[in-house]
Motif scaffolding. Structure first.
Motif, PDB file in Angstrom:
ATOM      1  N   HIS A 121      50.157   0.870  11.784  1.00 31.70           N
ATOM      2  CA  HIS A 121      49.126   2.253  11.269  1.00 31.70           C
ATOM      3  C   HIS A 121      50.005   3.350  10.781  1.00 31.70           C
ATOM      4  CE1 HIS A 121      45.440   4.455  10.669  1.00 31.70           C
ATOM      5  NE2 HIS A 121      46.283   5.507  11.519  1.00 31.70           N
TER       6      HIS A 121
ATOM      7  N   GLY B 288      46.375  -3.069  12.148  1.00 31.49           N
ATOM      8  CA  GLY B 288      46.947  -1.617  12.055  1.00 31.49           C
ATOM      9  C   GLY B 288      47.291  -1.280  10.677  1.00 31.49           C
ATOM     10  N   SER B 289      47.580  -2.180   9.850  1.00 29.03           N
ATOM     11  CA  SER B 289      47.999  -1.727   8.257  1.00 29.03           C
ATOM     12  C   SER B 289      46.906  -2.146   7.344  1.00 29.03           C
ATOM     13  CB  SER B 289      49.086  -2.286   8.120  1.00 29.03           C
ATOM     14  OG  SER B 289      49.235  -3.805   8.275  1.00 29.03           O
TER      15      SER B 289
END
Length: 365
Positions: free
Chosen positions: A135, A159-160
């Motif tokens: 992230h 997270g991404s």
């Protein structure tokens, strides 16, 4: 758009050449560099295989058309080495896949890209850290690349996903593995980028995972390992990244946790210790991805010269069932590198030579 109409004539030849038996990424590149195009390389195959003492084996054109139809039905498209759109960093590697099948936004690989990989049976704490790391990298404008496996890979994509994630799979573009990640894989394809080297319908067999790992390592500026056993596939990815001249990074862990032993070993061997996204950015920021571009000329000029009878005989004597480095064959034979590579290519096309990791070759069983 279906069948042969999805690619031009050279694109069809490009696909047929790499789908042919006995032709891998290294021999593909050598053929196209020597003859200038995939079309010309296909025309030369009978002559080369005959020199090697065998017959050429070419992919059935009908199977190629069937594959193209499947790619179109999957909502995917081809990206080919030496052509517009192929990831520039990946193109620099010796074993770059001649063909990728993609869904999504290829521009994500024009940005700074970092791989995050690790254990499938990762601890909850490691998964949480990988998700936070991905992230933070996404917030910094970095694309996060991983393999859509259980554990750390899944956490990295989660997270991404909102800032830019790239999934590289060992199966066909239409196969979700593991099954529980089917929804995540579809989201990666629709909101990020999904890459596959294998044709549609290909199941994720064990032998395809090292090939997937080389794409993850080759398409990124660096690889971060979060929890990995000493003999895990994540360490293979890290090794490939190092061999490609990319940054190798690892998150340290407890010495009493077997899942952390691989990371601790990497750090002991010189990998960058990572405790935050800032550590990663500091390691790779000196490399500006805007300086990386696909070459204007897709492949180099044809290697000069040929191998004479004496050089061929010397190389045949030096080869055996035990893998030997190509550099050693060049040294002991006294032949030029171009001549040695040509003879090895002929033997490979004839089915008499096997290639091994580390630039080694041996006679086929």
């Amino acid at each position: 758009m279906t069948g042969a109409t999805a690619l031009d004539a050279e694109g069809l030849a490009h696909l047929r050449l790499i789908r042919s038996p006995r032709i891998g990424p290294v021999s593909f590149r050598q053929l196209v560099e020597r003859f200038g195009s995939a079309t010309a390389a296909i025309e030369a195959l009978p002559m080369l295989a005959a020199r090697g003492g065998g017959k050429p084996a070419l992919a059935d054109p009908h199977r190629i058309v069937t594959e193209i139809d499947a790619v179109v039905r999957a909502g995917a498209r081809y990206v080919m080495l030496g052509r517009e759109g192929y990831p520039a960093l990946l193109a620099m590697t010796e074993s770059a896949p001649p063909v990728l099948i993609v869904r999504g936004d290829l521009a994500l690989l024009d940005r700074t890209a970092i791989a995050i990989v690790g254990a499938r049976n990762a601890s909850a704490a490691a998964c949480r850290f990988a998700r936070m790391l991905a992230h933070a990298l996404g917030e910094a404008g970095v694309s996060v690349v991983s393999g859509l496996a259980r554990g750390i890979d899944t956490a990295a994509h989660q997270g991404s996903i909102e800032r830019g994630t790239v999934g590289v799979i060992a199966s066909g573009i239409d196969i979700a593995f593991p099954p529980e990640n089917a929804a995540l894989q579809e989201r990666v394809a629709s909101e990020g980028l999904l890459l596959a080297e294998q044709p549609p319908g290909t199941e994720p067999l064990a032998r395809f995972f090292p090939s997937r790992n080389r794409i993850i390592a080759g398409a990124t500026l660096g690889t971060v390992v979060v929890e990995a056993a000493p003999r895990s596939g994540s360490l293979i990815t890290a090794r490939l990244a190092g061999e490609a001249g990319r940054e190798v990074m690892a998150v340290p862990g407890s010495p009493v946790d077997p899942r952390a032993q691989g990371c601790n070993l990497l750090i002991r061997e010189g990998a960058t210790l990572v405790q935050s996204a800032d550590d990663i950015l500091e390691a790779v920021r000196p490399i500006d991805p805007r300086a990386l571009r696909s070459p204007a000329v897709p492949f180099g000029s044809a290697p000069p010269g040929d191998a004479d009878a004496g050089e061929r005989a010397a190389l045949h004597r030096l080869l055996g069932p035990v893998p030997v480095a190509v550099d050693e064959l060049i040294r002991q034979s006294g032949a030029t590198p171009a001549a040695v590579q040509l003879v090895l290519l002929e033997l490979e096309l004839a089915g008499r030579l096997e290639r091994h990791a580390g630039g080694r070759v041996s006679l086929a069983d």
